[in-house]
Write a protein that holds these residues in place. Structure first.
Motif, PDB file in Angstrom:
ATOM      1  N   ARG A   1      99.517  73.042  66.268  1.00 46.55           N
ATOM      2  CA  ARG A   1     100.463  71.946  66.315  1.00 46.55           C
ATOM      3  C   ARG A   1     100.363  71.230  67.663  1.00 46.55           C
ATOM      4  O   ARG A   1     100.539  70.026  67.751  1.00 46.55           O
ATOM      5  CB  ARG A   1     101.875  72.482  66.096  1.00 46.55           C
ATOM      6  N   GLU A   2     100.090  71.980  68.731  1.00 47.82           N
ATOM      7  CA  GLU A   2      99.891  71.430  70.076  1.00 47.82           C
ATOM      8  C   GLU A   2      98.623  72.062  70.634  1.00 47.82           C
ATOM      9  O   GLU A   2      98.468  73.278  70.654  1.00 47.82           O
ATOM     10  CB  GLU A   2     101.077  71.754  70.968  1.00 47.82           C
ATOM     11  N   LEU A   3      97.669  71.220  71.088  1.00 50.30           N
ATOM     12  CA  LEU A   3      96.380  71.721  71.544  1.00 50.30           C
ATOM     13  C   LEU A   3      96.511  72.551  72.816  1.00 50.30           C
ATOM     14  O   LEU A   3      97.488  72.447  73.560  1.00 50.30           O
ATOM     15  CB  LEU A   3      95.425  70.553  71.785  1.00 50.30           C
ATOM     16  N   GLU A   4      95.486  73.382  73.064  1.00 48.17           N
ATOM     17  CA  GLU A   4      95.457  74.201  74.271  1.00 48.17           C
ATOM     18  C   GLU A   4      95.477  73.320  75.517  1.00 48.17           C
ATOM     19  O   GLU A   4      94.775  72.315  75.586  1.00 48.17           O
ATOM     20  CB  GLU A   4      94.206  75.070  74.294  1.00 48.17           C
TER      21      GLU A   4
ATOM     22  N   ASN B   1      95.354  68.092  59.682  1.00 50.88           N
ATOM     23  CA  ASN B   1      94.523  67.275  60.563  1.00 50.88           C
ATOM     24  C   ASN B   1      93.368  68.138  61.051  1.00 50.88           C
ATOM     25  O   ASN B   1      93.565  69.100  61.790  1.00 50.88           O
ATOM     26  CB  ASN B   1      95.373  66.782  61.745  1.00 50.88           C
ATOM     27  N   THR B   2      92.167  67.802  60.623  1.00 51.69           N
ATOM     28  CA  THR B   2      91.012  68.639  60.966  1.00 51.69           C
ATOM     29  C   THR B   2      90.718  68.650  62.463  1.00 51.69           C
ATOM     30  O   THR B   2      90.049  69.561  62.953  1.00 51.69           O
ATOM     31  CB  THR B   2      89.763  68.160  60.204  1.00 51.69           C
ATOM     32  N   ASN B   3      91.219  67.663  63.196  1.00 50.36           N
ATOM     33  CA  ASN B   3      91.018  67.646  64.640  1.00 50.36           C
ATOM     34  C   ASN B   3      91.920  68.642  65.370  1.00 50.36           C
ATOM     35  O   ASN B   3      91.787  68.840  66.582  1.00 50.36           O
ATOM     36  CB  ASN B   3      91.297  66.246  65.203  1.00 50.36           C
ATOM     37  N   MET B   4      92.853  69.259  64.644  1.00 50.05           N
ATOM     38  CA  MET B   4      93.788  70.178  65.260  1.00 50.05           C
ATOM     39  C   MET B   4      93.366  71.638  65.150  1.00 50.05           C
ATOM     40  O   MET B   4      94.124  72.544  65.486  1.00 50.05           O
ATOM     41  CB  MET B   4      95.183  69.998  64.667  1.00 50.05           C
ATOM     42  N   TYR B   5      92.152  71.874  64.690  1.00 46.88           N
ATOM     43  CA  TYR B   5      91.633  73.235  64.724  1.00 46.88           C
ATOM     44  C   TYR B   5      91.110  73.532  66.125  1.00 46.88           C
ATOM     45  O   TYR B   5      90.397  72.728  66.725  1.00 46.88           O
ATOM     46  CB  TYR B   5      90.526  73.430  63.688  1.00 46.88           C
TER      47      TYR B   5
ATOM     48  N   ARG C   1      99.406  77.001  74.012  1.00 45.38           N
ATOM     49  CA  ARG C   1      99.275  76.122  72.851  1.00 45.38           C
ATOM     50  C   ARG C   1     100.388  76.438  71.872  1.00 45.38           C
ATOM     51  O   ARG C   1     101.141  77.413  72.045  1.00 45.38           O
ATOM     52  CB  ARG C   1      97.915  76.333  72.174  1.00 45.38           C
ATOM     53  N   VAL C   2     100.504  75.615  70.819  1.00 48.36           N
ATOM     54  CA  VAL C   2     101.443  75.892  69.735  1.00 48.36           C
ATOM     55  C   VAL C   2     100.642  75.912  68.433  1.00 48.36           C
ATOM     56  O   VAL C   2      99.988  74.930  68.089  1.00 48.36           O
ATOM     57  CB  VAL C   2     102.562  74.833  69.651  1.00 48.36           C
ATOM     58  N   LYS C   3     100.682  77.038  67.750  1.00 49.10           N
ATOM     59  CA  LYS C   3      99.961  77.127  66.481  1.00 49.10           C
ATOM     60  C   LYS C   3     100.748  76.407  65.386  1.00 49.10           C
ATOM     61  O   LYS C   3     101.956  76.164  65.508  1.00 49.10           O
ATOM     62  CB  LYS C   3      99.720  78.576  66.105  1.00 49.10           C
ATOM     63  N   GLU C   4     100.067  76.053  64.328  1.00 48.15           N
ATOM     64  CA  GLU C   4     100.714  75.356  63.211  1.00 48.15           C
ATOM     65  C   GLU C   4     101.763  76.259  62.568  1.00 48.15           C
ATOM     66  O   GLU C   4     101.550  77.470  62.390  1.00 48.15           O
ATOM     67  CB  GLU C   4      99.671  74.958  62.168  1.00 48.15           C
TER      68      GLU C   4
END
Length: 362
Positions: A245-248, A232-236, A305-308
């Motif tokens: 995986r979880e935004l800041e 999902n490009t919006n999750m960068y 946050r949670v990184k991918e």
């Protein structure tokens, strides 16, 4: 005990000569190498028994890092919780549908407590997770009094929604799931309240615990983050470009978190995100923005946050909010809080935070 003797001795040392960071690293070492080695690791029994020696360690860790660990929890098994979570989320969707919140299953009365399978387009949504929400209530008044036309009273009724629990063909699983997570809820609630008492002592804010005498909308979320089938490009991250995986974000109230042995959680430290050591059989504890404002910003709400990650990730997040009628408009020193610009009590704030609540009459 050597550790207790040393710590009690430390409290007699003048603050100017006290190197808390080095002492914490010595007394509560962490197996992982990194910047968070000296995050405080507070023994559960001492925190729960209001032993004042823990207060400077909690205070230091919260000021320096924004979180700490609660360790050595008797009769607690993270492995047992994780196994039950994995089993529940692996059930057929038609079985889990009986516990779905009303937004996903209009036949059900529960608006908040129960299963939330996420959005249909699971590869596009930012909230790519499945949640089972548990609250403090098992029963409530059998009906809403229609003579009470106050929106506040209606909300007070709605937030006391009782829990729903799995009802499968496996009675042993259903019983174990309910009993385990009822106990897990009480365990985390106890930790959160003990932390509030510790903050009250350490910051010399005796009125703080009175804001948390009730917890009508405290919540524990069992979370599964499935593996993504597509990026999902919006999750960068806008911060550093990391795929997340979880935004800041920062939390709102008091948080007690279990990450088990799942990596991915990162905390912001000195303007850089660093990997937080897994909780394992322990708990990660932090505060959110509302609490930070109430305590005059003496401690910080850590951005995280949670990184991918390349696996299905599980966690449990417990939130302890102030009482429904708690005054959140002013801090302990009497300053107007950010929330206080618009709200007087926590119940007013939670209404906007959760969005409109649908009425359902039993």
């Amino acid at each position: 005990m050597l550790k207790l003797t040393l710590l009690l001795g430390v409290l007699l040392v003048p603050a100017a000569t006290l190197d808390l960071s080095a002492l914490i690293a010595q007394l509560w070492p962490n197996d992982s190498a990194g910047v968070f080695d000296s995050v405080a690791r507070i023994p559960y029994s001492d925190l729960m028994n209001d032993n004042p020696y823990v207060d400077p360690f909690v205070l230091h860790s919260m000021k320096a890092f924004g979180f700490f660990y609660v360790v050595d929890v008797p009769d607690y098994s993270a492995e047992a919780e994780l196994e039950l979570m994995t089993t529940f989320f692996g059930l057929p969707e038609d079985v889990k549908a009986d516990t779905e919140i009303r937004a996903h299953n209009p036949a059900n009365p529960n608006a908040y407590r129960g299963y939330c399978p996420g959005l249909d387009d699971i590869d596009a949504t930012l909230q790519y997770k499945n949640i089972f929400n548990i609250g403090p209530h098992e029963t409530r008044a059998p009906f809403f009094d229609n003579t009470l036309d106050s929106a506040t009273e209606k909300l007070r009724y709605d937030v006391q929604e009782p829990n729903v629990w799995p009802n499968t063909a496996d009675c042993d699983f259903d019983k174990e799931f309910k009993e385990t997570f009822q106990a897990g809820f009480e365990l985390r609630r106890g930790i959160a309240r003990a932390f509030v008492r510790s903050m009250s002592r350490a910051l010399e804010m005796p009125g703080l615990p009175s804001l948390f005498t009730e917890d009508e909308f405290s919540a524990m979320g069992l979370r599964k983050y499935p593996e993504r089938r597509a990026v999902n490009t919006n999750m960068y991250s806008d911060f550093d470009g990391e795929l997340l995986r979880e935004l800041e974000h920062v939390d709102s109230t008091v948080t007690v978190l279990s990450t088990f042995e799942n990596g991915g959680l990162q905390m912001l430290y000195n303007n850089e995100y660093k990997n937080a050591p897994n909780s394992g059989n322990d708990f990660i504890v932090n505060i959110g923005k509302i609490v930070e404002d109430i305590i005059d910003n003496e401690l910080m709400s850590v951005r995280h946050r949670v990184k991918e990650v390349e696996f299905a990730r599980y966690s449990i997040t417990y939130f302890l909010g102030p009482s429904f009628d708690a005054d959140i408009s002013r801090s302990m020193s009497g300053q107007i809080t950010e929330a206080g610009i618009k709200y007087n009590i926590f119940g007013e704030w939670i209404k906007d935070y959760l969005g409109a609540i649908e009425l359902f009459y039993y």
